[in-house]
Design a protein around this motif. Structure first.
Motif, short mmCIF file in Angstrom:
data_model
loop_
_atom_site.label_atom_id
_atom_site.label_comp_id
_atom_site.label_asym_id
_atom_site.label_seq_id
_atom_site.Cartn_x
_atom_site.Cartn_y
_atom_site.Cartn_z
N GLY A 1 0.80 -1.22 0.00
CA GLY A 1 0.00 0.00 0.00
C GLY A 1 0.84 1.27 0.00
O GLY A 1 0.39 2.31 0.47
N THR A 2 2.05 1.17 -0.52
CA THR A 2 2.95 2.33 -0.47
C THR A 2 2.92 3.13 -1.76
O THR A 2 2.46 4.26 -1.75
N ALA A 3 3.40 2.57 -2.84
CA ALA A 3 3.51 3.27 -4.12
C ALA A 3 4.19 4.63 -3.94
O ALA A 3 3.75 5.64 -4.46
N GLU A 4 5.27 4.61 -3.18
CA GLU A 4 6.01 5.85 -2.95
C GLU A 4 7.10 6.00 -3.99
O GLU A 4 7.84 5.06 -4.28
N ARG A 5 7.20 7.19 -4.53
CA ARG A 5 8.17 7.48 -5.58
C ARG A 5 9.59 7.12 -5.13
O ARG A 5 10.38 6.59 -5.91
N ALA A 6 9.93 7.39 -3.89
CA ALA A 6 11.27 7.10 -3.38
C ALA A 6 11.58 5.60 -3.48
O ALA A 6 12.71 5.22 -3.82
N HIS A 7 10.60 4.75 -3.18
CA HIS A 7 10.80 3.30 -3.29
C HIS A 7 11.04 2.90 -4.74
O HIS A 7 11.95 2.11 -5.04
N ILE A 8 10.19 3.42 -5.63
CA ILE A 8 10.29 3.09 -7.05
C ILE A 8 11.63 3.57 -7.60
O ILE A 8 12.31 2.85 -8.33
N GLU A 9 12.00 4.79 -7.25
CA GLU A 9 13.25 5.37 -7.73
C GLU A 9 14.45 4.56 -7.26
O GLU A 9 15.33 4.23 -8.07
N ALA A 10 14.48 4.22 -5.98
CA ALA A 10 15.61 3.43 -5.45
C ALA A 10 15.70 2.08 -6.15
O ALA A 10 16.78 1.66 -6.57
N TYR A 11 14.56 1.41 -6.29
CA TYR A 11 14.56 0.11 -6.94
C TYR A 11 15.04 0.21 -8.38
O TYR A 11 15.91 -0.55 -8.82
N LEU A 12 14.46 1.14 -9.15
CA LEU A 12 14.80 1.22 -10.57
C LEU A 12 16.25 1.66 -10.79
O LEU A 12 16.89 1.18 -11.73
N LYS A 13 16.77 2.53 -9.96
CA LYS A 13 18.17 2.91 -10.11
C LYS A 13 19.08 1.71 -9.87
O LYS A 13 20.01 1.47 -10.64
N GLU A 14 18.80 0.94 -8.84
CA GLU A 14 19.58 -0.28 -8.58
C GLU A 14 19.37 -1.29 -9.71
O GLU A 14 20.31 -1.95 -10.15
N PHE A 15 18.13 -1.40 -10.19
CA PHE A 15 17.81 -2.35 -11.24
C PHE A 15 18.55 -2.00 -12.53
O PHE A 15 19.09 -2.88 -13.20
N PHE A 16 18.58 -0.71 -12.89
CA PHE A 16 19.29 -0.29 -14.10
C PHE A 16 20.80 -0.55 -13.98
O PHE A 16 21.44 -0.93 -14.96
N VAL A 17 21.37 -0.37 -12.79
CA VAL A 17 22.79 -0.69 -12.58
C VAL A 17 23.00 -2.19 -12.80
O VAL A 17 23.93 -2.60 -13.52
N TRP A 18 22.13 -3.00 -12.21
CA TRP A 18 22.24 -4.45 -12.39
C TRP A 18 22.07 -4.82 -13.87
O TRP A 18 22.81 -5.64 -14.40
N LEU A 19 21.10 -4.19 -14.52
CA LEU A 19 20.81 -4.48 -15.92
C LEU A 19 22.04 -4.18 -16.80
O LEU A 19 22.45 -5.01 -17.60
N ARG A 20 22.64 -3.01 -16.60
CA ARG A 20 23.83 -2.66 -17.38
C ARG A 20 24.97 -3.63 -17.10
O ARG A 20 25.66 -4.08 -18.00
N SER A 21 25.17 -3.94 -15.82
CA SER A 21 26.25 -4.85 -15.43
C SER A 21 26.05 -6.25 -16.01
O SER A 21 26.99 -6.84 -16.53
N SER A 22 24.83 -6.75 -15.95
CA SER A 22 24.58 -8.10 -16.45
C SER A 22 24.71 -8.16 -17.97
O SER A 22 25.15 -9.16 -18.51
N ARG A 23 24.37 -7.07 -18.65
CA ARG A 23 24.52 -7.03 -20.11
C ARG A 23 25.99 -6.97 -20.49
O ARG A 23 26.40 -7.56 -21.47
N GLU A 24 26.79 -6.23 -19.72
CA GLU A 24 28.22 -6.12 -20.01
C GLU A 24 28.95 -7.43 -19.73
O GLU A 24 29.90 -7.76 -20.42
N ASN A 25 28.47 -8.18 -18.75
CA ASN A 25 29.11 -9.46 -18.38
C ASN A 25 28.58 -10.64 -19.19
O ASN A 25 29.08 -11.75 -19.04
N ALA A 26 27.59 -10.40 -20.00
CA ALA A 26 26.98 -11.51 -20.76
C ALA A 26 27.82 -11.90 -21.96
O ALA A 26 28.63 -11.27 -22.48
#
Length: 184
Positions: free
Chosen positions: A159-184
């Protein structure tokens, strides 16, 4: 101008979001849409047809929204992470009923066969969009979609849908996404 069918279907989406799948009746949709009794059954004769109509409408609306993203990214000084955050926040706030109903019906084991087809078409459209937009293969797109959808479901459940949660998750997710693509 919005058609009667769209009014009925959009109201049905809201009924599921507000009352759950069990609350979805033709009368409940008529009442929410402020239509005369019997209007929904004139558009969708059966409950299964109504559920299928919901899944088709959700797919249509999702596609319309996804198709606008490339244009937003091409805009001057566009930040893809901010666009992704805005997209997720929109689905968790403004379009919450649609996202919630999509998830609820997608998890329903008694989904009519025609609605299953519409659900699978919608999932494929989202996955295809991710593949084209991110330049990744189908398996990778499925993982990306599952990860982001999982985060969004967690926000709904909490029941949160807080922008700060979404922002933190997506920033970490994009870092992981870039890293996993570079290591693939």
């Amino acid at each position: 101008m919005i058609s009667r069918k769209d009014v009925v279907t959009d109201s049905a989406i809201a009924v599921v979001a507000e009352q759950g799948v069990r609350g979805l009746t033709h009368r409940a949709v008529d009442a929410l849409a402020e239509l005369p009794v019997g209007s929904t059954s004139n558009v969708y004769r059966t409950r299964d047809a109504l559920i299928t109509g919901i899944m088709e409408r959700i797919g249509y609306l999702n596609t319309q929204q996804l198709e606008r993203i490339p244009e937003l990214v091409r805009a001057q000084d566009a930040d893809p992470i901010e666009i992704a955050i805005d997209f997720c926040m929109n689905w968790l706030t403004t379009d919450r009923n649609r996202f919630y109903t999509m998830m609820m019906l997608s998890l329903d084991p008694a989904l009519p066969p025609e609605a299953v087809v519409a659900k699978e078409k919608n999932l494929r459209a989202i996955q295809d969009f991710i593949m084209r937009f991110a330049g990744i293969d189908a398996d990778y797109a499925r993982r990306v979609n599952s990860s982001v959808a999982g985060m969004m479901i967690s926000e709904l459940i909490n029941g949160t849908a807080e922008r700060a949660h979404i922002e933190a998750y997506l920033k970490e997710f994009f870092v992981w996404l870039r890293s996993s693509r570079e290591n693939a």
